[in-house]
Design a protein around this motif. Sequence first.
Motif, short mmCIF file in Angstrom:
data_model
loop_
_atom_site.label_atom_id
_atom_site.label_comp_id
_atom_site.label_asym_id
_atom_site.label_seq_id
_atom_site.Cartn_x
_atom_site.Cartn_y
_atom_site.Cartn_z
N CYS A 6 0.83 -1.21 0.00
CA CYS A 6 0.00 0.00 0.00
C CYS A 6 0.86 1.25 0.00
O CYS A 6 0.58 2.23 -0.71
CB CYS A 6 -0.94 -0.02 1.21
N LEU A 7 1.92 1.22 0.80
CA LEU A 7 2.80 2.39 0.84
C LEU A 7 3.51 2.58 -0.49
O LEU A 7 3.67 3.69 -0.99
CB LEU A 7 3.82 2.24 1.97
N ARG A 8 3.91 1.46 -1.08
CA ARG A 8 4.57 1.57 -2.38
C ARG A 8 3.62 2.13 -3.43
O ARG A 8 3.99 2.94 -4.28
CB ARG A 8 5.08 0.21 -2.82
N ALA A 9 2.37 1.68 -3.39
CA ALA A 9 1.39 2.21 -4.33
C ALA A 9 1.16 3.69 -4.12
O ALA A 9 1.01 4.48 -5.08
CB ALA A 9 0.08 1.44 -4.20
N GLY A 10 1.15 4.13 -2.86
CA GLY A 10 0.98 5.56 -2.59
C GLY A 10 2.15 6.38 -3.08
O GLY A 10 1.98 7.48 -3.63
N ILE A 11 3.36 5.84 -2.91
CA ILE A 11 4.54 6.55 -3.40
C ILE A 11 4.52 6.63 -4.93
O ILE A 11 4.85 7.64 -5.53
CB ILE A 11 5.82 5.85 -2.90
N ARG A 12 4.08 5.55 -5.54
CA ARG A 12 4.03 5.54 -7.00
C ARG A 12 2.99 6.52 -7.53
O ARG A 12 3.17 7.15 -8.58
CB ARG A 12 3.71 4.13 -7.48
N ASP A 13 1.91 6.69 -6.80
CA ASP A 13 0.87 7.62 -7.25
C ASP A 13 1.27 9.08 -7.08
O ASP A 13 0.61 9.95 -7.64
CB ASP A 13 -0.44 7.35 -6.49
N CYS A 14 2.29 9.36 -6.30
CA CYS A 14 2.71 10.76 -6.08
C CYS A 14 3.72 11.23 -7.11
O CYS A 14 4.35 12.28 -6.93
CB CYS A 14 3.31 10.91 -4.67
N THR A 15 3.88 10.48 -8.16
CA THR A 15 4.82 10.91 -9.20
C THR A 15 4.28 12.11 -9.96
O THR A 15 3.08 12.41 -9.93
CB THR A 15 5.11 9.76 -10.17
N VAL A 16 5.17 12.77 -10.69
CA VAL A 16 4.78 13.95 -11.44
C VAL A 16 3.81 13.59 -12.55
O VAL A 16 2.85 14.31 -12.82
CB VAL A 16 6.04 14.64 -12.02
N ARG A 17 4.01 12.44 -13.17
CA ARG A 17 3.12 12.05 -14.26
C ARG A 17 1.70 11.84 -13.74
O ARG A 17 0.73 12.30 -14.38
CB ARG A 17 3.64 10.77 -14.90
#
Length: 458
Positions: A6-17
């Motif tokens: 879940c944390l990894r998914a949240g970090i991935r969603d905070c990308t600039v794209r």
Amino acid sequence: MRLTLCLRAGIRDCTVRNWNKVWACRGKFYDPPAKIPQSLLDRGVEVVDMTHEKPKLKEWMPPVPDDPRFVKAIPPQEQPDWKEEPAFVHKDDVRLFEGVKQACLIAKAQHFESFPPCVEQTIGAVETSDRDLLLQRAIMQSQVWNTDEDKLPKPPTDPRKPIWKWKRKYGITRLKSSLILLRNLLRMAHSHVADFPSLSNRKQISDLPFYSYIMYKDKPIVMQETLDLLLTSDQMLPLFGDEADIDASVMHKIPDMWPVFPTVDFLETNNYELSNDTGFRKDGLFTCPHTIVQVPRKTHWESQHYQAAQVMTCLQYTAALARNRFGEDVRILPEPICVQHVMVEQTRLFFTFFQEDVRILPEPICVQHVMVEQTRLFFTFFQLNTLDLGSDTGIKNLVWTGPVGQLFEKVQGQPWMPRPLKFDKLENFDPTAYENFLAVYLSGLSELQRPFQASDLS
């Protein structure tokens, strides 16, 4: 803390794209149109949407009407010097990339890579007492013995240490160093006034503005420049090339730059004036131009670019002199003229018209140009024979460019090296450059002149 899925998914969603994608979908806010109540419409009340109405601001007026800080610029089309036909502009920052070849194309000139014979015979003929000592003191004064502490520009990257971070230095600027060296060289050259009394008729004019133009291919090239120094005399310089050399220039073929036009490096403008202002009056004392001396403001140019700028300055200055002396319509300077002779005897008049085959007026104009860089001297000699620059046929102007005089070399220090190589140093002192400068300064003296021979010019 353990990185879960879940944390990894949240970090991935905070990308600039991902942020840009969300902003594109939800970043726009739809503002529905305003709803006007029916009661206001029945009463005839006018409702104004302020989101589309621009407020009317009162024009601000300065407290002082003629305050120069708030004067509105006059459009170029409304200025009094506006012309429909544009002209090329030549300034001191215009670099001719083809060098002397391109400048001779514009000047319709024949180029010689040497000193003129009348100047070359003077090189080394006059001895200066304590020459080397005085020159070394002049160099030290321009490089070290000065109290200026100006912030110098950052030096270029040294290929021996490309990652070295240079610190800004304080000292004597390049322009100030060149001006100090020029003043000392002029003082040394003028010290021969006891041996040559004609040197007392020389005058030095600093910061002299002049305006001139030439017509190249029926299009004007205007020039507005300020000369750092103009050396004047009581008589014009003798011709660098005689009548035979002028006639021989007819057979010289001007090189071309096809398919590039020689004026490719010039800018165009519609605001200009075709004037001839040499900077001083005709009836003043010592108003015969002798040598133009300038200090370059550009430090990244090559030698050919400096010499090309010298040729253009000489061409424009001699063109202004020719028009002031011989009229606006002058074209070929060494040309025969018609003389009208009238004899009056009481009631009878005798008229005689004949054409002399001698070249009296107009006559060619010669000028010298010296450019003093921080460590080098550039010499150019120009003889104006024609202002008919529209064609490549006929007589040509004559240009001589002497070898570059390297007075000394300034080696840049290497701060990453031991102390002997840590600081800047001066080396390879060569007084030959001063001998050339002295010969140019003494050119035209009556004590040194001799009959000119056509065989001197190769």
